[in-house]
Scaffold this motif. Structure first.
Motif, mmCIF file in Angstrom:
data_model
loop_
_atom_site.group_PDB
_atom_site.id
_atom_site.type_symbol
_atom_site.label_atom_id
_atom_site.label_comp_id
_atom_site.label_asym_id
_atom_site.label_seq_id
_atom_site.Cartn_x
_atom_site.Cartn_y
_atom_site.Cartn_z
ATOM 1 N N TYR A 102 5.677 52.892 37.686
ATOM 2 C CA TYR A 102 6.513 52.281 36.646
ATOM 3 C C TYR A 102 5.948 50.917 36.220
ATOM 4 O O TYR A 102 5.912 50.594 35.024
ATOM 5 C CB TYR A 102 7.942 52.096 37.154
ATOM 6 N N LEU A 103 5.519 50.121 37.191
ATOM 7 C CA LEU A 103 5.013 48.783 36.860
ATOM 8 C C LEU A 103 3.728 48.858 36.040
ATOM 9 O O LEU A 103 3.502 48.035 35.143
ATOM 10 C CB LEU A 103 4.779 47.987 38.146
ATOM 11 N N GLU A 104 2.879 49.838 36.342
ATOM 12 C CA GLU A 104 1.662 50.014 35.552
ATOM 13 C C GLU A 104 1.995 50.415 34.116
ATOM 14 O O GLU A 104 1.321 49.999 33.165
ATOM 15 C CB GLU A 104 0.763 51.062 36.209
ATOM 16 N N GLN A 105 3.049 51.237 33.951
ATOM 17 C CA GLN A 105 3.496 51.565 32.594
ATOM 18 C C GLN A 105 3.978 50.308 31.867
ATOM 19 O O GLN A 105 3.690 50.112 30.681
ATOM 20 C CB GLN A 105 4.626 52.592 32.640
ATOM 21 N N ALA A 106 4.712 49.461 32.577
ATOM 22 C CA ALA A 106 5.216 48.227 31.964
ATOM 23 C C ALA A 106 4.072 47.308 31.542
ATOM 24 O O ALA A 106 4.116 46.689 30.474
ATOM 25 C CB ALA A 106 6.148 47.508 32.943
ATOM 26 N N LEU A 107 3.016 47.245 32.372
ATOM 27 C CA LEU A 107 1.877 46.379 32.057
ATOM 28 C C LEU A 107 1.139 46.809 30.796
ATOM 29 O O LEU A 107 0.483 46.001 30.142
ATOM 30 C CB LEU A 107 0.894 46.356 33.240
ATOM 31 N N LYS A 108 1.251 48.087 30.451
ATOM 32 C CA LYS A 108 0.555 48.600 29.274
ATOM 33 C C LYS A 108 1.308 48.336 27.970
ATOM 34 O O LYS A 108 0.769 48.553 26.889
ATOM 35 C CB LYS A 108 0.317 50.110 29.426
ATOM 36 N N THR A 109 2.555 47.899 28.065
ATOM 37 C CA THR A 109 3.340 47.661 26.851
ATOM 38 C C THR A 109 2.922 46.334 26.216
ATOM 39 O O THR A 109 2.480 45.401 26.900
ATOM 40 C CB THR A 109 4.846 47.614 27.177
ATOM 41 N N ASP A 110 3.079 46.251 24.903
ATOM 42 C CA ASP A 110 2.707 45.029 24.180
ATOM 43 C C ASP A 110 3.560 43.849 24.619
ATOM 44 O O ASP A 110 3.083 42.715 24.713
ATOM 45 C CB ASP A 110 2.860 45.246 22.672
ATOM 46 N N LEU A 111 4.824 44.110 24.895
ATOM 47 C CA LEU A 111 5.722 43.029 25.274
ATOM 48 C C LEU A 111 5.237 42.324 26.534
ATOM 49 O O LEU A 111 5.177 41.093 26.594
ATOM 50 C CB LEU A 111 7.141 43.575 25.504
ATOM 51 N N VAL A 112 4.874 43.100 27.572
ATOM 52 C CA VAL A 112 4.422 42.507 28.832
ATOM 53 C C VAL A 112 3.026 41.915 28.679
ATOM 54 O O VAL A 112 2.714 40.850 29.235
ATOM 55 C CB VAL A 112 4.461 43.558 29.964
ATOM 56 N N ARG A 113 2.150 42.599 27.916
ATOM 57 C CA ARG A 113 0.793 42.078 27.718
ATOM 58 C C ARG A 113 0.809 40.715 27.034
ATOM 59 O O ARG A 113 -0.016 39.850 27.331
ATOM 60 C CB ARG A 113 -0.027 43.065 26.882
ATOM 61 N N ASN A 114 1.722 40.541 26.111
ATOM 62 C CA ASN A 114 1.728 39.325 25.292
ATOM 63 C C ASN A 114 2.675 38.244 25.786
ATOM 64 O O ASN A 114 2.703 37.146 25.237
ATOM 65 C CB ASN A 114 2.080 39.678 23.842
ATOM 66 N N LYS A 115 3.482 38.559 26.787
ATOM 67 C CA LYS A 115 4.431 37.577 27.320
ATOM 68 C C LYS A 115 4.017 37.255 28.756
ATOM 69 O O LYS A 115 4.164 38.069 29.669
ATOM 70 C CB LYS A 115 5.857 38.129 27.281
ATOM 71 N N GLU A 116 3.500 36.052 28.960
ATOM 72 C CA GLU A 116 2.886 35.710 30.236
ATOM 73 C C GLU A 116 3.882 35.717 31.398
ATOM 74 O O GLU A 116 3.546 36.118 32.507
ATOM 75 C CB GLU A 116 2.200 34.349 30.139
ATOM 76 N N THR A 117 5.101 35.258 31.137
ATOM 77 C CA THR A 117 6.083 35.234 32.232
ATOM 78 C C THR A 117 6.407 36.650 32.711
ATOM 79 O O THR A 117 6.532 36.896 33.919
ATOM 80 C CB THR A 117 7.377 34.538 31.781
ATOM 81 N N ALA A 118 6.529 37.584 31.762
ATOM 82 C CA ALA A 118 6.806 38.972 32.130
ATOM 83 C C ALA A 118 5.618 39.581 32.863
ATOM 84 O O ALA A 118 5.771 40.309 33.855
ATOM 85 C CB ALA A 118 7.132 39.793 30.884
ATOM 86 N N ARG A 119 4.405 39.273 32.387
ATOM 87 C CA ARG A 119 3.193 39.802 33.034
ATOM 88 C C ARG A 119 3.051 39.247 34.451
ATOM 89 O O ARG A 119 2.640 39.957 35.371
ATOM 90 C CB ARG A 119 1.972 39.436 32.195
ATOM 91 N N LEU A 120 3.419 37.980 34.624
ATOM 92 C CA LEU A 120 3.343 37.359 35.954
ATOM 93 C C LEU A 120 4.256 38.083 36.945
ATOM 94 O O LEU A 120 3.841 38.409 38.067
ATOM 95 C CB LEU A 120 3.745 35.887 35.838
ATOM 96 N N LYS A 121 5.499 38.351 36.547
ATOM 97 C CA LYS A 121 6.432 39.064 37.428
ATOM 98 C C LYS A 121 5.933 40.472 37.739
ATOM 99 O O LYS A 121 6.020 40.946 38.879
ATOM 100 C CB LYS A 121 7.807 39.145 36.772
ATOM 101 N N CYS A 122 5.424 41.133 36.712
ATOM 102 C CA CYS A 122 4.961 42.511 36.881
ATOM 103 C C CYS A 122 3.772 42.577 37.846
ATOM 104 O O CYS A 122 3.724 43.427 38.741
ATOM 105 C CB CYS A 122 4.574 43.057 35.508
#
Length: 572
Positions: free
Chosen positions: A92-112
């Protein structure tokens, strides 16, 4: 031609409405995922139910809305991490990392990245976990997030130690310590000292190991953090063991046992018993106690499912039997050790297979959802075309209607001339009666405190055996004690942290446990249910399992096998 702009306005309004609808979905998902995250630490089952409901509602939206997919996949990844299903969480987390939202939002990418690193670490993929933490560190540094940087350095120190890089582990943990000191994070400082103590002990630098561990002990005692304190005391006991100061080691371990029992910390009891057994067997003193310590560690580890401690317990038992030249039991202990290791391998393989099966089903469902989404989009296009045709029909009808109105204008004028009285519709406003709020009577002075009343309630229920009446209710108790139901309920909620039915069931189950211990299989469980105030066996079995963790049958088997006195069982 004059009607074309009106048609465009209608189409544009539909587009705006669709956008608002998407925003509404995104807002709903955000609120839902926030609620799930809040529930994870307090009620994992409820969080799981909420998360699956959200996924079911928005599974189609995930394939076409990047924001929804990012939030839901991150939510499920975090939930599966709490459930310790690390492969599913990683998926699931790898799927989240592939989304534009997580790729472009550093705080979300950090948590992921942080959560994914934990999953890889738990799966034994230490180099991969280190790589993910390094990516997370780069983001935390760019954000100047000191708390995140400290946590990442601390976790990387643990991983470096697992890889045998003790010097790197010390350096990483030292960086974390400096940052925690800047943040004045006392708990962070304490756990850094604790880890540094372990790392220096591994390097056989016992003086530094003891210094850092004592520092951790001092801080944790100030914080009254007994959970971490027991780990600190175990580390100190291990240092004393390595220095061959076994008496001092045993004293520290005895305090671990006292703190753990007082605070219901079962996690560190088994490791403490292992070290106590090691002290006894290594010195050759109190060998029978060493055997009892090993057996207790095995029992606790078997109950809690800690396979690593279970293996150590059997090894310690084999050392004892070798020491006393009991080769028959020595062989049996080694056999149990081998069996336990094999069971661990089998359980891990089975768990991995189950997780992979879930991942496969999830991927298959995602593929089906994508196809379903394409079908839905096609249907939506068809619906749009039908809507346009309907709009054209409405516009044509409007033109015809206007022409008809023009033809009727003369007749309408004649009609108006013949009307002698014009009626105007008046809006009738009926005023609803105001609902008066019931004023509670002024509270009188209480004769007894909440705690005293709570104790009185418990004594009355128990001494008069009121719980044995299956129809016994809060209303009955209120009449019996001449106190208001509200007062009784409030006291039970505030002091007992429960409600009246649960309190009554507590006494019923306590009575049931006593009857099971006294009569064993000679008294049917249906009779026990009736004798303890349950209306049927189903509610008895369910309540018994909820309060004790066992079914009545399992509980009776445990009593027969272990020979645990019922008074002790009730205290547990």
């Amino acid at each position: 031609m004059k009607k074309i702009p009106a048609l465009l306005i209608v189409i544009l309004s539909l587009s705006v409405h669709t956008g608002l609808f998407s925003q509404t979905i995104a807002q709903t998902v955000t609120e839902g995922t926030t609620a799930v995250h809040l529930k994870m630490t307090s009620d994992l089952a409820a969080a799981d139910s909420m998360a699956n409901a959200l996924m079911e509602i928005h599974k189609q939206e995930m394939s076409r809305n990047d924001s929804v997919k990012a939030q839901l996949t991150f939510m499920m990844g975090t939930l599966e991490l709490h459930k310790k299903r690390y492969r599913i969480s990683s998926n699931y987390l790898e799927q989240a990392l592939k989304t534009d939202l997580v790729r472009n939002k550093e705080t979300a990418r950090l948590k992921c990245l942080g959560n994914l690193a934990v999953c890889q670490e738990q799966l034994g993929k230490v180099p991969e976990a280190l790589g993910l933490y390094q990516q997370a560190m780069a983001i935390a540094s760019s954000l100047k997030d000191q708390q995140a940087m400290a946590n990442i350095n601390f976790n990387m120190g643990n991983l470096e130690n697992e890889m045998g890089e003790t010097d790197k582990a010390i350096a990483m943990t030292g960086k974390a310590l400096l940052t925690f000191e800047e943040l004045a994070d006392t708990l962070g400082i304490a756990v850094c000292h604790l880890n540094l103590g372990k790392f220096f002990t591994q390097k056989e630098d016992y003086e530094k190991g003891e210094w850092y561990t004592l520092k951790a002990r001092e801080l944790l005692e100030q914080l009254n953090n007994y959970s971490q304190l027991t780990s600190t005391l175990i580390n100190l006991a291990r240092i004393e063991y390595l220095r061959k100061r076994h008496d001092r080691s045993n004293q520290l371990l005895q305090r671990v046992l006292d703190i753990s029992r007082e605070n219901n910390f079962d996690y560190n009891l088994a490791p403490a018993y292992i070290l106590l057994a090691d002290n006894a067997i290594s010195t050759g003193q109190n060998l029978p106690e060493g055997r009892e310590y090993a057996l207790e560690a095995i029992r606790l580890a078997d109950t809690s499912g800690r396979r690593d401690i279970l293996e150590q317990g059997y090894l310690m038992l084999s050392r004892y039997y070798a020491k006393v030249n009991d080769f028959k039991n020595f062989d049996q202990a080694l056999t149990d050790y081998d069996r336990t290791k094999q069971e661990t391998v089998t359980l891990n393989a089975r768990a991995a297979a189950e997780e992979l099966k879930v991942i496969f089903n999830t991927e298959q469902l995602s593929s089906e959802n994508r196809q379903l989404s394409r079908d839905v989009n096609l249907k939506n296009l068809q619906l749009l075309l039908l809507s346009l045709l309907l709009l054209l029909a409405i516009v044509t009808g409007s033109i015809i209607y206007r022409q008809q109105r023009r033809l009727q204008e003369n007749m309408r004028t004649m009609f108006q001339m013949n009307v002698s009285l014009a009626y105007a519709r008046q809006d009738i406003s009926e005023e609803l009666p105001r609902r008066e709020e019931a004023e509670s009577p002024a509270p009188g002075q209480q004769e007894e405190s909440d705690l005293e009343l709570y104790r009185s309630i418990r004594r009355r229920i128990e001494q008069d055996e009121l719980y044995k009446d299956p129809n016994f209710s809060l209303s009955d108790f209120s009449q019996l004690t001449r106190r208001s139901s509200r007062r009784i309920s409030t006291v039970i909620n505030h002091v007992g942290k429960t409600n009246f039915p649960s309190l009554v069931n507590e006494f019923r189950i306590n009575e049931a446990r006593r009857l099971l211990a006294e009569h064993g299989t000679s008294m049917p469980k249906a009779d026990i249910a009736t004798a303890t105030g349950f209306s049927n066996s189903i509610s008895f079995n369910r309540c018994f399992k909820d309060l004790t963790g066992f079914t009545p049958t399992d509980y009776l088997n445990m009593l027969q096998q272990e020979g645990v006195p019922e008074s002790d069982a009730a205290e547990d």
